[in-house]
Design a protein around this motif. Structure first.
Motif, PDB file in Angstrom:
ATOM      1  N   HIS A 154      -6.035  11.226  -4.193  1.00  0.00           N
ATOM      2  CA  HIS A 154      -5.637  10.595  -2.882  1.00  0.00           C
ATOM      3  C   HIS A 154      -4.905   9.470  -3.155  1.00  0.00           C
ATOM      4  N   ALA A 155      -3.736   9.610  -2.604  1.00  0.00           N
ATOM      5  CA  ALA A 155      -2.748   8.416  -2.649  1.00  0.00           C
ATOM      6  C   ALA A 155      -2.800   7.635  -1.379  1.00  0.00           C
ATOM      7  N   PRO A 156      -3.025   6.272  -1.580  1.00  0.00           N
ATOM      8  CA  PRO A 156      -3.176   5.477  -2.784  1.00  0.00           C
ATOM      9  C   PRO A 156      -4.733   5.548  -3.183  1.00  0.00           C
ATOM     10  N   CYS A 157      -4.742   5.961  -4.278  1.00  0.00           N
ATOM     11  CA  CYS A 157      -6.496   5.849  -4.893  1.00  0.00           C
ATOM     12  C   CYS A 157      -7.085   4.431  -5.240  1.00  0.00           C
ATOM     13  N   GLY A 158      -6.150   3.694  -5.931  1.00  0.00           N
ATOM     14  CA  GLY A 158      -6.488   2.469  -6.094  1.00  0.00           C
ATOM     15  C   GLY A 158      -7.135   2.207  -7.261  1.00  0.00           C
ATOM     16  N   GLU A 159      -7.347   3.421  -8.186  1.00  0.00           N
ATOM     17  CA  GLU A 159      -8.120   3.462  -9.341  1.00  0.00           C
ATOM     18  C   GLU A 159      -7.179   3.861 -10.545  1.00  0.00           C
ATOM     19  N   CYS A 160      -6.195   4.551 -10.171  1.00  0.00           N
ATOM     20  CA  CYS A 160      -5.150   4.802 -11.408  1.00  0.00           C
ATOM     21  C   CYS A 160      -4.265   3.866 -11.770  1.00  0.00           C
ATOM     22  N   ARG A 161      -3.693   4.076 -13.221  1.00  0.00           N
ATOM     23  CA  ARG A 161      -2.936   3.140 -13.710  1.00  0.00           C
ATOM     24  C   ARG A 161      -2.050   2.473 -12.682  1.00  0.00           C
ATOM     25  N   ALA A 162      -1.036   3.446 -12.162  1.00  0.00           N
ATOM     26  CA  ALA A 162      -0.090   3.006 -11.130  1.00  0.00           C
ATOM     27  C   ALA A 162      -0.561   2.238 -10.203  1.00  0.00           C
ATOM     28  N   CYS A 163      -1.451   2.720  -9.518  1.00  0.00           N
ATOM     29  CA  CYS A 163      -2.008   1.585  -8.407  1.00  0.00           C
ATOM     30  C   CYS A 163      -2.630   0.384  -8.783  1.00  0.00           C
ATOM     31  N   ARG A 164      -3.209   0.106  -9.946  1.00  0.00           N
ATOM     32  CA  ARG A 164      -3.440  -0.835 -10.618  1.00  0.00           C
ATOM     33  C   ARG A 164      -2.428  -1.887 -10.894  1.00  0.00           C
ATOM     34  N   LEU A 165      -1.330  -1.445 -11.316  1.00  0.00           N
ATOM     35  CA  LEU A 165      -0.390  -2.116 -11.819  1.00  0.00           C
ATOM     36  C   LEU A 165       0.396  -2.283 -10.401  1.00  0.00           C
ATOM     37  N   ILE A 166       0.379  -1.649  -9.322  1.00  0.00           N
ATOM     38  CA  ILE A 166       1.087  -2.184  -8.312  1.00  0.00           C
ATOM     39  C   ILE A 166       0.296  -3.398  -7.503  1.00  0.00           C
ATOM     40  N   ALA A 167      -0.940  -3.465  -7.690  1.00  0.00           N
ATOM     41  CA  ALA A 167      -1.716  -4.339  -7.159  1.00  0.00           C
ATOM     42  C   ALA A 167      -1.578  -5.650  -7.835  1.00  0.00           C
ATOM     43  N   HIS A 168      -1.050  -5.720  -9.115  1.00  0.00           N
ATOM     44  CA  HIS A 168      -0.609  -6.701  -9.785  1.00  0.00           C
ATOM     45  C   HIS A 168       0.827  -7.132  -9.600  1.00  0.00           C
ATOM     46  N   SER A 169       1.433  -6.467  -9.068  1.00  0.00           N
ATOM     47  CA  SER A 169       3.028  -6.412  -8.951  1.00  0.00           C
ATOM     48  C   SER A 169       3.720  -6.429 -10.479  1.00  0.00           C
ATOM     49  N   SER A 170       3.256  -5.580 -11.114  1.00  0.00           N
ATOM     50  CA  SER A 170       3.814  -5.202 -12.680  1.00  0.00           C
ATOM     51  C   SER A 170       3.972  -3.745 -12.756  1.00  0.00           C
ATOM     52  N   HIS A 171       4.176  -2.970 -11.907  1.00  0.00           N
ATOM     53  CA  HIS A 171       4.607  -1.589 -12.048  1.00  0.00           C
ATOM     54  C   HIS A 171       5.981  -1.546 -12.492  1.00  0.00           C
ATOM     55  N   PRO A 172       6.754  -0.913 -13.399  1.00  0.00           N
ATOM     56  CA  PRO A 172       8.148  -0.899 -13.758  1.00  0.00           C
ATOM     57  C   PRO A 172       8.959  -0.366 -12.658  1.00  0.00           C
ATOM     58  N   ALA A 228       0.786  -1.283  -0.017  1.00  0.00           N
ATOM     59  CA  ALA A 228      -0.072   0.023   0.029  1.00  0.00           C
ATOM     60  C   ALA A 228       0.993   1.215  -0.014  1.00  0.00           C
ATOM     61  N   PHE A 229       2.100   1.219   0.611  1.00  0.00           N
ATOM     62  CA  PHE A 229       2.881   2.452   0.813  1.00  0.00           C
ATOM     63  C   PHE A 229       3.440   2.576  -0.701  1.00  0.00           C
ATOM     64  N   ALA A 230       4.028   1.379  -1.206  1.00  0.00           N
ATOM     65  CA  ALA A 230       4.498   1.517  -2.512  1.00  0.00           C
ATOM     66  C   ALA A 230       3.291   2.203  -3.479  1.00  0.00           C
ATOM     67  N   ALA A 231       2.039   1.745  -3.368  1.00  0.00           N
ATOM     68  CA  ALA A 231       1.100   2.250  -4.276  1.00  0.00           C
ATOM     69  C   ALA A 231       1.084   3.853  -4.164  1.00  0.00           C
ATOM     70  N   ALA A 232       0.983   3.980  -2.738  1.00  0.00           N
ATOM     71  CA  ALA A 232       0.843   5.829  -2.522  1.00  0.00           C
ATOM     72  C   ALA A 232       2.164   6.436  -2.973  1.00  0.00           C
ATOM     73  N   LEU A 233       3.252   5.817  -3.125  1.00  0.00           N
ATOM     74  CA  LEU A 233       4.452   6.480  -3.608  1.00  0.00           C
ATOM     75  C   LEU A 233       4.498   6.782  -5.191  1.00  0.00           C
ATOM     76  N   VAL A 234       3.532   5.951  -5.754  1.00  0.00           N
ATOM     77  CA  VAL A 234       3.697   6.177  -7.214  1.00  0.00           C
ATOM     78  C   VAL A 234       2.350   6.437  -7.941  1.00  0.00           C
ATOM     79  N   CYS A 235       1.404   6.637  -6.791  1.00  0.00           N
ATOM     80  CA  CYS A 235      -0.086   6.982  -7.408  1.00  0.00           C
ATOM     81  C   CYS A 235      -0.167   8.060  -8.039  1.00  0.00           C
ATOM     82  N   THR A 236      -0.936   8.357  -8.993  1.00  0.00           N
ATOM     83  CA  THR A 236      -1.151   9.658  -9.969  1.00  0.00           C
ATOM     84  C   THR A 236      -2.521  10.051  -9.534  1.00  0.00           C
ATOM     85  N   GLY A 237      -3.270   9.626  -8.696  1.00  0.00           N
ATOM     86  CA  GLY A 237      -4.685  10.086  -8.414  1.00  0.00           C
ATOM     87  C   GLY A 237      -4.689  11.311  -7.412  1.00  0.00           C
TER      88      GLY A 237
END
Length: 335
Positions: free
Chosen positions: A65-83, A54-63
């Motif tokens: 409210h970080a972590p928004c869980g909806e932006c592309r970055a958060c979705r990629l983090i959820a699937h462990s596929s963010h570059p 969740a912290f990783a998602a907050a660091l890269v979130c583009t929404g």
């Protein structure tokens, strides 16, 4: 921060409980006061990896409210596929995290972030790192890169180099209130209230274990077998105890969950021996625990708990499993 403000912050984080930790990390994000390394510690199945992700998602979130869980970055983090996210661990629990894995990570971290503000590395169960891997990571921690955030998780700091611990921002997670676990099982996982109550009590506040036991009932059977095995050992003399050790699994992956149950059992015994009013985890063995606590007293219960913790640390350092268990049996009291 007021309770209402904290609630507004934590609602965006996909984490159950640990509100103070979320608020701490969120405040660092909002004020741009990020540390280059964080160390999240706590018992197994308490939510360390969930918080780290969740912290990783907050660091890269583009929404907004970080972590928004909806932006592309958060979705990629959820699937462990963010570059810009790298997650490493030893593989199977009880294995060893090797220096080659840390060196590969160092090469990744030497690159600039691909699309986010930070490159984020999560090193799970770092207490399983061998000395060479730990020393290799220390060099990275001593020479931090501005756009890199490293998140370590470990069950405790006992098996970590003090120099690594001192270079990380500590976040020590504690067991959740049982009501929090119960409500989460009912509201998020549709557990029947009676089952949720039972699992919450048996979990000892470890939300991950409660969810796993709800979804895989064999967890309850394994826990019961571990408790019965310990009670059998305590009834026997040295020869009987060593015979039990012979029949126990020899691989750490199977031993560590068993010792985790034993650690909780001795914690209960210590609570009862000391006259604490705190609820015990193994409430379905309350009668046996009460008799044990009365027979051995506080000092012996504390000694047994410490011995179990030492054995878990020793196995994490690749000690001989059978020898470690035999020593543990000698450390256990004879009621």
């Amino acid at each position: 921060m007021s309770n209402s403000t904290m609630a507004s912050v934590t609602q965006y984080w996909p984490v159950i409980g640990h509100e103070w930790a979320i608020e701490h990390l969120d405040r660092a994000l909002r004020h741009n006061r990020m540390r280059h390394a964080y160390l999240i510690t706590g018992p197994g199945h308490i939510g360390k990896t969930t918080l780290a992700r969740a912290f990783a998602a907050a660091l890269v979130c583009t929404g907004e409210h970080a972590p928004c869980g909806e932006c592309r970055a958060c979705r990629l983090i959820a699937h462990s596929s963010h570059p810009d996210l790298t997650i490493i661990d030893s593989g199977e629990k009880g294995s060893v995290l090797k220096i080659e894995q840390v060196r590969d990570l160092q090469q990744v971290l030497s690159l600039r972030p691909y699309e986010a503000r930070y490159r984020v590395a999560i090193l799970r169960r770092f207490h399983e790192a061998n000395p060479a891997a730990a020393n290799a990571l220390l060099k990275t921690l001593e020479e931090p890169t501005r756009d890199v955030v490293i998140i370590l998780t470990a069950e405790s700091t006992d098996a970590l180099l003090p120099t690594i611990v001192s270079r990380c921002q500590p976040i020590q997670l504690r067991p959740l209130p049982l009501q929090t676990v119960r409500d989460a099982l009912v509201e998020r996982y549709d557990a029947p209230p009676e089952q949720a109550e039972m699992l919450a009590r048996l979990s000892g506040g470890r939300i991950g274990w409660a969810i796993a036991a709800l979804q895989a009932p064999e967890e309850l059977e394994l826990r019961q077998q571990a408790v019965v095995l310990l009670e059998q050992a305590l009834q026997g003399k040295r020869r009987e105890r060593f015979k039990l050790v012979e029949g126990m699994p020899g691989d750490k992956g199977a031993l560590l969950p068993l010792l985790d149950v034993w650690q909780g059992y001795w914690r209960d015994a210590l609570l009862l021996a000391s006259g604490s009013q705190a609820p015990i985890t193994n409430y379905d063995h309350a009668e046996q625990l009460s008799a044990l606590a009365q027979a051995i007293g506080t000092a012996a219960a504390h000694h047994a708990l410490d011995a179990t913790c030492r054995t878990i640390v020793a196995l994490g350092k690749n000690a001989n499993a059978r020898l470690a268990l035999e020593v543990l049996m000698l450390d256990y009291p004879t009621p």
